[in-house]
Design a protein around this motif. Structure first.
Motif, PDB file in Angstrom:
ATOM      1  N   GLY A  27     -13.738   2.439 -13.456  1.00 31.71           N
ATOM      2  CA  GLY A  27     -13.893   2.955 -12.092  1.00 31.71           C
ATOM      3  C   GLY A  27     -13.872   1.896 -11.002  1.00 31.71           C
ATOM      4  N   LYS A  28     -13.388   0.702 -11.335  1.00 31.96           N
ATOM      5  CA  LYS A  28     -13.437  -0.382 -10.349  1.00 31.96           C
ATOM      6  C   LYS A  28     -12.604  -0.072  -9.099  1.00 31.96           C
ATOM      7  CE  LYS A  28     -11.917  -3.630 -13.215  1.00 31.96           C
ATOM      8  NZ  LYS A  28     -11.721  -2.824 -14.453  1.00 31.96           N
ATOM      9  N   THR A  29     -11.362   0.375  -9.313  1.00 29.80           N
ATOM     10  CA  THR A  29     -10.464   0.554  -8.168  1.00 29.80           C
ATOM     11  C   THR A  29     -10.921   1.649  -7.199  1.00 29.80           C
ATOM     12  OG1 THR A  29      -8.567  -0.351  -9.359  1.00 29.80           O
ATOM     13  CG2 THR A  29      -8.080   1.081  -7.494  1.00 29.80           C
ATOM     14  N   PRO A  30     -11.183   2.871  -7.661  1.00 27.34           N
ATOM     15  CA  PRO A  30     -11.630   3.876  -6.681  1.00 27.34           C
ATOM     16  C   PRO A  30     -12.923   3.482  -5.971  1.00 27.34           C
ATOM     17  CG  PRO A  30     -11.307   4.887  -8.861  1.00 27.34           C
ATOM     18  CD  PRO A  30     -10.999   3.436  -9.007  1.00 27.34           C
ATOM     19  N   THR A  31     -13.811   2.809  -6.705  1.00 29.13           N
ATOM     20  CA  THR A  31     -15.069   2.399  -6.066  1.00 29.13           C
ATOM     21  C   THR A  31     -14.805   1.384  -4.956  1.00 29.13           C
ATOM     22  OG1 THR A  31     -16.240   2.778  -8.141  1.00 29.13           O
ATOM     23  CG2 THR A  31     -17.363   1.447  -6.480  1.00 29.13           C
ATOM     24  N   CYS A  32     -13.924   0.429  -5.221  1.00 31.28           N
ATOM     25  CA  CYS A  32     -13.584  -0.561  -4.189  1.00 31.28           C
ATOM     26  C   CYS A  32     -12.981   0.110  -2.962  1.00 31.28           C
ATOM     27  CB  CYS A  32     -12.594  -1.583  -4.735  1.00 31.28           C
ATOM     28  SG  CYS A  32     -13.371  -2.830  -5.749  1.00 31.28           S
ATOM     29  N   LEU A  33     -12.120   1.079  -3.194  1.00 33.38           N
ATOM     30  CA  LEU A  33     -11.488   1.774  -2.074  1.00 33.38           C
ATOM     31  C   LEU A  33     -12.527   2.534  -1.260  1.00 33.38           C
ATOM     32  CD1 LEU A  33      -8.251   3.054  -3.798  1.00 33.38           C
ATOM     33  CD2 LEU A  33      -8.413   1.311  -2.013  1.00 33.38           C
ATOM     34  N   TYR A  34     -13.459   3.158  -1.958  1.00 34.87           N
ATOM     35  CA  TYR A  34     -14.507   3.892  -1.240  1.00 34.87           C
ATOM     36  C   TYR A  34     -15.353   2.941  -0.398  1.00 34.87           C
ATOM     37  CZ  TYR A  34     -17.595   7.754  -0.244  1.00 34.87           C
ATOM     38  OH  TYR A  34     -18.286   8.732   0.411  1.00 34.87           O
ATOM     39  N   LEU A  35     -15.705   1.807  -0.971  1.00 38.07           N
ATOM     40  CA  LEU A  35     -16.532   0.830  -0.252  1.00 38.07           C
ATOM     41  C   LEU A  35     -15.815   0.308   0.992  1.00 38.07           C
ATOM     42  CD1 LEU A  35     -17.976  -1.186  -3.283  1.00 38.07           C
ATOM     43  CD2 LEU A  35     -19.315   0.162  -1.645  1.00 38.07           C
ATOM     44  N   SER A  36     -14.519   0.087   0.880  1.00 40.29           N
ATOM     45  CA  SER A  36     -13.812  -0.461   2.034  1.00 40.29           C
ATOM     46  C   SER A  36     -13.526   0.609   3.073  1.00 40.29           C
ATOM     47  CB  SER A  36     -12.520  -1.157   1.598  1.00 40.29           C
ATOM     48  OG  SER A  36     -11.669  -0.272   0.920  1.00 40.29           O
ATOM     49  N   LEU A  37     -13.083   1.760   2.615  1.00 42.70           N
ATOM     50  CA  LEU A  37     -12.676   2.827   3.535  1.00 42.70           C
ATOM     51  C   LEU A  37     -13.870   3.367   4.325  1.00 42.70           C
ATOM     52  CD1 LEU A  37     -10.064   4.334   4.236  1.00 42.70           C
ATOM     53  CD2 LEU A  37     -10.461   5.839   2.303  1.00 42.70           C
ATOM     54  N   HIS A  38     -15.023   3.443   3.685  1.00 42.45           N
ATOM     55  CA  HIS A  38     -16.172   4.051   4.349  1.00 42.45           C
ATOM     56  C   HIS A  38     -17.145   3.087   4.949  1.00 42.45           C
ATOM     57  CE1 HIS A  38     -15.376   8.112   3.693  1.00 42.45           C
ATOM     58  NE2 HIS A  38     -14.901   7.798   2.507  1.00 42.45           N
ATOM     59  N   TYR A  39     -17.264   1.953   4.333  1.00 39.01           N
ATOM     60  CA  TYR A  39     -18.315   1.048   4.775  1.00 39.01           C
ATOM     61  C   TYR A  39     -17.746  -0.258   5.315  1.00 39.01           C
ATOM     62  CZ  TYR A  39     -21.421   4.308   2.389  1.00 39.01           C
ATOM     63  OH  TYR A  39     -22.112   5.437   2.008  1.00 39.01           O
ATOM     64  N   GLY A  40     -16.436  -0.392   5.331  1.00 39.19           N
ATOM     65  CA  GLY A  40     -15.834  -1.629   5.839  1.00 39.19           C
ATOM     66  C   GLY A  40     -16.209  -2.840   5.004  1.00 39.19           C
ATOM     67  N   ILE A  41     -16.530  -2.603   3.738  1.00 37.29           N
ATOM     68  CA  ILE A  41     -16.914  -3.693   2.837  1.00 37.29           C
ATOM     69  C   ILE A  41     -15.655  -4.266   2.185  1.00 37.29           C
ATOM     70  CG2 ILE A  41     -18.110  -4.201   0.650  1.00 37.29           C
ATOM     71  CD1 ILE A  41     -20.214  -2.108   1.501  1.00 37.29           C
ATOM     72  N   ARG A  42     -15.507  -5.568   2.237  1.00 35.90           N
ATOM     73  CA  ARG A  42     -14.355  -6.215   1.595  1.00 35.90           C
ATOM     74  C   ARG A  42     -14.637  -6.313   0.103  1.00 35.90           C
ATOM     75  NH1 ARG A  42     -11.689  -8.996   6.090  1.00 35.90           N
ATOM     76  NH2 ARG A  42     -10.728 -10.592   4.801  1.00 35.90           N
ATOM     77  N   ALA A  43     -14.144  -5.319  -0.618  1.00 38.01           N
ATOM     78  CA  ALA A  43     -14.457  -5.211  -2.038  1.00 38.01           C
ATOM     79  C   ALA A  43     -13.235  -5.566  -2.882  1.00 38.01           C
ATOM     80  CB  ALA A  43     -14.928  -3.802  -2.356  1.00 38.01           C
ATOM     81  N   ALA A  44     -13.356  -6.588  -3.707  1.00 38.94           N
ATOM     82  CA  ALA A  44     -12.294  -6.967  -4.634  1.00 38.94           C
ATOM     83  C   ALA A  44     -12.668  -6.472  -6.027  1.00 38.94           C
ATOM     84  CB  ALA A  44     -12.132  -8.481  -4.651  1.00 38.94           C
ATOM     85  N   ASN A  45     -11.699  -6.406  -6.937  1.00 41.71           N
ATOM     86  CA  ASN A  45     -12.072  -6.122  -8.312  1.00 41.71           C
ATOM     87  C   ASN A  45     -11.229  -6.937  -9.269  1.00 41.71           C
ATOM     88  OD1 ASN A  45      -9.994  -4.232  -9.747  1.00 41.71           O
ATOM     89  ND2 ASN A  45     -10.217  -3.410  -7.672  1.00 41.71           N
ATOM     90  N   PHE A  46     -11.798  -7.174 -10.420  1.00 39.31           N
ATOM     91  CA  PHE A  46     -11.235  -8.129 -11.356  1.00 39.31           C
ATOM     92  C   PHE A  46     -11.479  -7.634 -12.769  1.00 39.31           C
ATOM     93  CE2 PHE A  46      -9.905 -12.277 -12.659  1.00 39.31           C
ATOM     94  CZ  PHE A  46      -9.275 -12.795 -11.543  1.00 39.31           C
ATOM     95  N   PRO A  47     -10.421  -7.646 -13.606  1.00 36.77           N
ATOM     96  CA  PRO A  47     -10.595  -7.160 -14.979  1.00 36.77           C
ATOM     97  C   PRO A  47     -11.192  -8.238 -15.889  1.00 36.77           C
ATOM     98  CG  PRO A  47      -8.328  -7.845 -14.634  1.00 36.77           C
ATOM     99  CD  PRO A  47      -9.041  -8.075 -13.324  1.00 36.77           C
ATOM    100  N   LEU A  48     -11.877  -7.806 -16.929  1.00 35.60           N
ATOM    101  CA  LEU A  48     -12.274  -8.714 -18.009  1.00 35.60           C
ATOM    102  C   LEU A  48     -11.276  -8.531 -19.142  1.00 35.60           C
ATOM    103  CD1 LEU A  48     -16.161  -8.291 -18.199  1.00 35.60           C
ATOM    104  CD2 LEU A  48     -14.884 -10.268 -17.334  1.00 35.60           C
ATOM    105  N   THR A  49     -10.649  -9.591 -19.582  1.00 35.22           N
ATOM    106  CA  THR A  49      -9.647  -9.489 -20.647  1.00 35.22           C
ATOM    107  C   THR A  49     -10.317  -9.680 -22.010  1.00 35.22           C
ATOM    108  OG1 THR A  49      -9.221 -11.840 -20.654  1.00 35.22           O
ATOM    109  CG2 THR A  49      -7.947 -10.510 -19.108  1.00 35.22           C
ATOM    110  N   GLU A  50      -9.538  -9.425 -23.049  1.00 37.84           N
ATOM    111  CA  GLU A  50     -10.050  -9.625 -24.408  1.00 37.84           C
ATOM    112  C   GLU A  50     -10.512 -11.067 -24.619  1.00 37.84           C
ATOM    113  OE1 GLU A  50      -8.135  -6.557 -27.531  1.00 37.84           O
ATOM    114  OE2 GLU A  50      -9.750  -7.987 -27.851  1.00 37.84           O
TER     115      GLU A  50
END
Lengths: 284, 284
Positions: free
Chosen positions: B160-183
């Motif tokens: 759920g990283k991507t939709p959460t980041c979009l919600y944080l930025s779109l609604h709260y103006g928070i600069r939210a990045a996301n990053f995967p953890l690889t194997e």
């Protein structure tokens, strides 16, 4: 003019989205006052309620003005504790649940976290799918599944296509794609080839040339791209193209993404496709 | 059990977001009933008000049940017209503006479209910038400006990283990045190199392995990626890594994007950075 500060708290058992939405709406009617807003979420234990009560009272003493407390608290115990504070308690549920119960002839279920939780898993998945669809169809990046779009926003660069698409998908579960109009398209006054089969799904965004030049200037100062002549030309051509093809369009100048998104829903009749809005589902 | 249908209208001068939020929140308390919801936006002329009034009355006759009308109408004339209808009129402003005016000692400004319009251009630009930032920093796509992030969500795939980041930025103006953890990251139990300088901005997302397997299965049926063993392993390692590094984290299972986003704001103390939430600004 320095006004004395007064606190406003948006208080909720859960995410606080309903309390914030309603509180902000009311406070926009008193814009001249100096009101400091604070959300207090997840007030779901007596301890949290007591801490909040004490905080409200402290602010009252320090500021000399009663805090405003906009509450969507549902649980009887926590609500009673917060109500002990000396703030002005604006109780959204109390105000309306009574008349509704009377009209509907049933008691309410009084359970917190309904409105912004994941009530309906299938519905929720559809919404997340719509977000993924939008991300995959941003700025014309792919055209393969355009047939599955509910709407395709089209327009020149920097007219608000991307944030509007995200808002439509995130809140309304609408599969919103967007597609740029290039200089070639504008010159030839025709749609990009990949859009031609989807004319009935198109919705144009355009804007005021002077405002557009300003926005573009922030990105690429003193470029041709940001010149008023270029912005004027592109806007004029785009609007002429929309009119020629009978594509509905909207000038987004000074409109917020919420205004643009809801106007599109209205003008394009998207609601008829039985979408359930999703901020509206205010987390209580 | 087929229940008789009753209509609910969310009525507004403008975008309808406040009216929908309020109405939905209240109606979640009466979930067992068969209520059909409809937003009626931009009711800003006497003609539109009369059309709505007639529509409400028609539904009353046809359904045999009074429609519910949740209104944030502000203009006196249109409001009076809609109130002539035979529905139950729930008037958001009337209920609360009075007590607020009394407490604040001033008259309200009673102007429509305040709450979800673009009141503050600078604020609004910051919000759109945050959305662009999030899009440019989705799934580890760039690392160059991570130092400018307000928060960096980190986790394995499909939490759920991507939709959460979009919600944080779109609604709260928070600069939210996301990053995967690889194997590799999971095996070596350490952060990707580019995240190491930003440990204090990290927030982990994780989920229930069985639910994760289900979600991944929809994408890649019968793959190793979707196997319960793999999901179990990845989840366990990721949580162990978060604990080892002291990174706060959240299990997103059965949480909506609104719940995830507001919980992160709460846990990470993001509000202290003086953000103004932006759905909350309910368009009236």
């Amino acid at each position: 003019m320095s006004q004395p500060k007064r606190m406003a708290f948006f208080v909720s058992d859960r995410t606080g989205i309903t309390a914030e939405t309603l509180g902000h709406s009311l406070l926009t009617q008193f814009d001249a006052l100096n009101i400091e807003k604070q959300a207090v979420r997840f007030v779901d234990t007596p301890e949290r309620a007591r801490a909040l009560r004490d905080r409200i009272n402290r602010h009252h003493q320090e500021d000399g003005l009663r805090p405003l407390v906009f509450s969507t608290l549902i649980a009887t115990e926590t609500r009673a504790i917060v109500k002990e504070a000396t703030g002005l308690f604006i109780d959204f549920f109390e105000a309306f649940i009574g008349p509704l119960e009377h009209e509907l002839g049933v008691k309410s279920e009084l359970t917190a976290g309904r409105s912004h939780g994941m009530n309906d898993v299938e519905e929720y998945s559809r919404r997340i799918d719509a977000v993924n669809f939008t991300l995959n169809h941003d700025d014309g990046s792919t055209t393969s599944h355009l047939a599955e779009a509910d709407i395709i926003l089209v327009g020149i660069s920097r007219t608000g296509k991307t944030p509007t698409c995200l808002y439509l998908s995130l809140h309304y579960g609408i599969r919103a794609a967007n597609f740029p109009l290039t200089e070639d398209d504008l010159e030839e006054m025709q749609l990009p080839n990949s859009l031609k089969p989807h004319r009935d799904k198109l919705f144009g965004l355009t804007t005021d040339p002077a405002r557009l030049a300003q926005i573009r200037h922030e990105r690429m100062p003193n470029s041709k791209y940001a010149s008023i002549e270029q912005c004027d030309y592109e806007t004029r051509q785009a609007e002429a193209l929309f009119r020629k093809l009978g594509v509905p369009y909207l000038r987004t100048t000074m409109k917020s993404v919420e205004e643009i998104a809801t106007t599109i829903i209205d003008m394009a009749g998207l609601e008829r496709r039985k979408m359930r809005p999703h901020h509206p589902q205010a987390h209580i």
